[in-house]
Write a protein that holds these residues in place. Structure first.
Motif, PDB file in Angstrom:
ATOM      1  N   ALA A  68       0.860  -1.186   0.000  1.00  0.00           N
ATOM      2  CA  ALA A  68       0.000   0.000   0.000  1.00  0.00           C
ATOM      3  C   ALA A  68       0.892   1.231   0.000  1.00  0.00           C
ATOM      4  O   ALA A  68       1.912   1.272   0.692  1.00  0.00           O
ATOM      5  CB  ALA A  68      -0.911   0.009   1.221  1.00  0.00           C
ATOM      6  N   TYR A  69       0.499   2.212  -0.799  1.00  0.00           N
ATOM      7  CA  TYR A  69       1.280   3.438  -0.913  1.00  0.00           C
ATOM      8  C   TYR A  69       0.335   4.589  -1.190  1.00  0.00           C
ATOM      9  O   TYR A  69      -0.620   4.462  -1.961  1.00  0.00           O
ATOM     10  CB  TYR A  69       2.280   3.314  -2.065  1.00  0.00           C
ATOM     11  N   GLU A  70       0.616   5.728  -0.585  1.00  0.00           N
ATOM     12  CA  GLU A  70      -0.111   6.957  -0.876  1.00  0.00           C
ATOM     13  C   GLU A  70       0.920   8.051  -1.081  1.00  0.00           C
ATOM     14  O   GLU A  70       1.831   8.209  -0.274  1.00  0.00           O
ATOM     15  CB  GLU A  70      -1.046   7.331   0.270  1.00  0.00           C
ATOM     16  N   GLY A  71       0.806   8.766  -2.193  1.00  0.00           N
ATOM     17  CA  GLY A  71       1.741   9.846  -2.451  1.00  0.00           C
ATOM     18  C   GLY A  71       1.911  10.090  -3.930  1.00  0.00           C
ATOM     19  O   GLY A  71       1.102   9.657  -4.754  1.00  0.00           O
ATOM     20  N   ARG A  84      -0.719  12.241  -7.882  1.00  0.00           N
ATOM     21  CA  ARG A  84      -0.754  11.774  -6.509  1.00  0.00           C
ATOM     22  C   ARG A  84      -1.951  10.847  -6.366  1.00  0.00           C
ATOM     23  O   ARG A  84      -3.013  11.091  -6.924  1.00  0.00           O
ATOM     24  CB  ARG A  84      -0.909  12.987  -5.602  1.00  0.00           C
ATOM     25  N   GLY A  85      -1.775   9.781  -5.624  1.00  0.00           N
ATOM     26  CA  GLY A  85      -2.882   8.862  -5.419  1.00  0.00           C
ATOM     27  C   GLY A  85      -2.519   7.770  -4.452  1.00  0.00           C
ATOM     28  O   GLY A  85      -1.492   7.821  -3.769  1.00  0.00           O
ATOM     29  N   ILE A  86      -3.398   6.780  -4.420  1.00  0.00           N
ATOM     30  CA  ILE A  86      -3.172   5.616  -3.573  1.00  0.00           C
ATOM     31  C   ILE A  86      -3.062   4.398  -4.480  1.00  0.00           C
ATOM     32  O   ILE A  86      -3.714   4.318  -5.524  1.00  0.00           O
ATOM     33  CB  ILE A  86      -4.295   5.450  -2.522  1.00  0.00           C
ATOM     34  N   THR A 117      -6.217   1.250  -7.407  1.00  0.00           N
ATOM     35  CA  THR A 117      -5.673   2.603  -7.383  1.00  0.00           C
ATOM     36  C   THR A 117      -6.798   3.576  -7.075  1.00  0.00           C
ATOM     37  O   THR A 117      -7.970   3.286  -7.309  1.00  0.00           O
ATOM     38  CB  THR A 117      -5.042   2.990  -8.732  1.00  0.00           C
ATOM     39  N   ASN A 153      -7.401   8.029  -7.160  1.00  0.00           N
ATOM     40  CA  ASN A 153      -6.860   9.367  -7.353  1.00  0.00           C
ATOM     41  C   ASN A 153      -7.995  10.360  -7.569  1.00  0.00           C
ATOM     42  O   ASN A 153      -9.111   9.985  -7.919  1.00  0.00           O
ATOM     43  CB  ASN A 153      -5.859   9.421  -8.516  1.00  0.00           C
ATOM     44  N   SER A 187      -4.083  12.274 -12.496  1.00  0.00           N
ATOM     45  CA  SER A 187      -4.551  12.680 -11.177  1.00  0.00           C
ATOM     46  C   SER A 187      -4.561  14.199 -11.052  1.00  0.00           C
ATOM     47  O   SER A 187      -3.649  14.878 -11.512  1.00  0.00           O
ATOM     48  CB  SER A 187      -3.637  12.076 -10.108  1.00  0.00           C
ATOM     49  N   PHE A 221     -13.174  11.227  -6.136  1.00  0.00           N
ATOM     50  CA  PHE A 221     -12.085  10.272  -5.955  1.00  0.00           C
ATOM     51  C   PHE A 221     -12.425   9.056  -6.800  1.00  0.00           C
ATOM     52  O   PHE A 221     -13.456   8.408  -6.612  1.00  0.00           O
ATOM     53  CB  PHE A 221     -11.951   9.894  -4.479  1.00  0.00           C
TER      54      PHE A 221
END
Length: 192
Positions: free
Chosen positions: A29-32, A90-92, A106, A108, A78, A180
């Motif tokens: 998992a990543y957000e940024g 930027r997104g998840i 994903t 965004n 995004s 979103f």
């Protein structure tokens, strides 16, 4: 050092997040910001993880392909919110693994004015069978209009072609200007 209320809330959040990730089989998992370097790092992590699981190389290739397409979609399309000024999207981004499938999810921010057009594109893709997707892909290659951000919608078509699965998506309203966009792509772990 005494724990503050904020510190305890932070610890609770971290543990709750951990439990939810485990419950949903989320491996990554990543957000940024999504950059080329981030994309390379994720595919490398996924490669290492899947090698341990001994997934077929055809499955691994599909997962990599879907990951790259999804990450490029965030990077190119995004929107940023007023308090963000990122040049990259930027997104998840999340990858989950179950007994029979991988899911790449994903999320965004997109402008509300783009929601219906994107929904129409995704619905059209989901209506197609394998032959229809191939025709749509070729048609888009010949006639597709490149958006100001460099996309012609080919990524979504290609994901559906590679996975053989419908694209799962949702648009969650944020405010009067933004929504979103969440997209989940499923890749079967069963050898074909």
């Amino acid at each position: 050092m005494a724990n503050t209320k904020e510190h305890n809330e932070s610890l609770d959040f971290v543990y709750d997040f951990y439990v939810k990730m485990k419950r949903n089989n989320i491996n990554l998992a990543y957000e940024g910001e999504i950059t080329h370097s981030i994309t390379k790092a994720f595919t490398s992590l996924a490669e290492t993880n899947m090698a341990r699981e001994e997934d077929a190389s055809s499955v691994q290739k599909k997962v990599f392909h879907v990951m790259v397409e999804c990450l490029q979609n965030i990077s190119k399309h995004s929107e940023s919110t007023p308090n963000e000024s990122a040049k990259d999207g930027r997104g998840i981004f999340m990858v989950s693994k179950a007994a029979t499938e991988y899911n790449v999810t994903t999320g965004n921010i997109i402008k509300n004015e783009n929601v219906e057009k994107l929904r129409s594109i995704l619905e059209n893709i989901n209506k197609q069978d394998k032959d229809g997707l191939n025709k749509l892909y070729k048609q888009q290659m010949r006639e597709g209009k490149i958006s100001e951000r460099g996309g012609a919608g080919l990524g979504f078509i290609d994901i559906a072609r590679k996975t053989g699965q419908k694209l799962l998506y949702s648009f969650l309203s944020i405010d009067s200007k933004n929504s979103f966009f969440v997209l989940t792509s499923t890749i079967s772990r069963i050898k074909e």
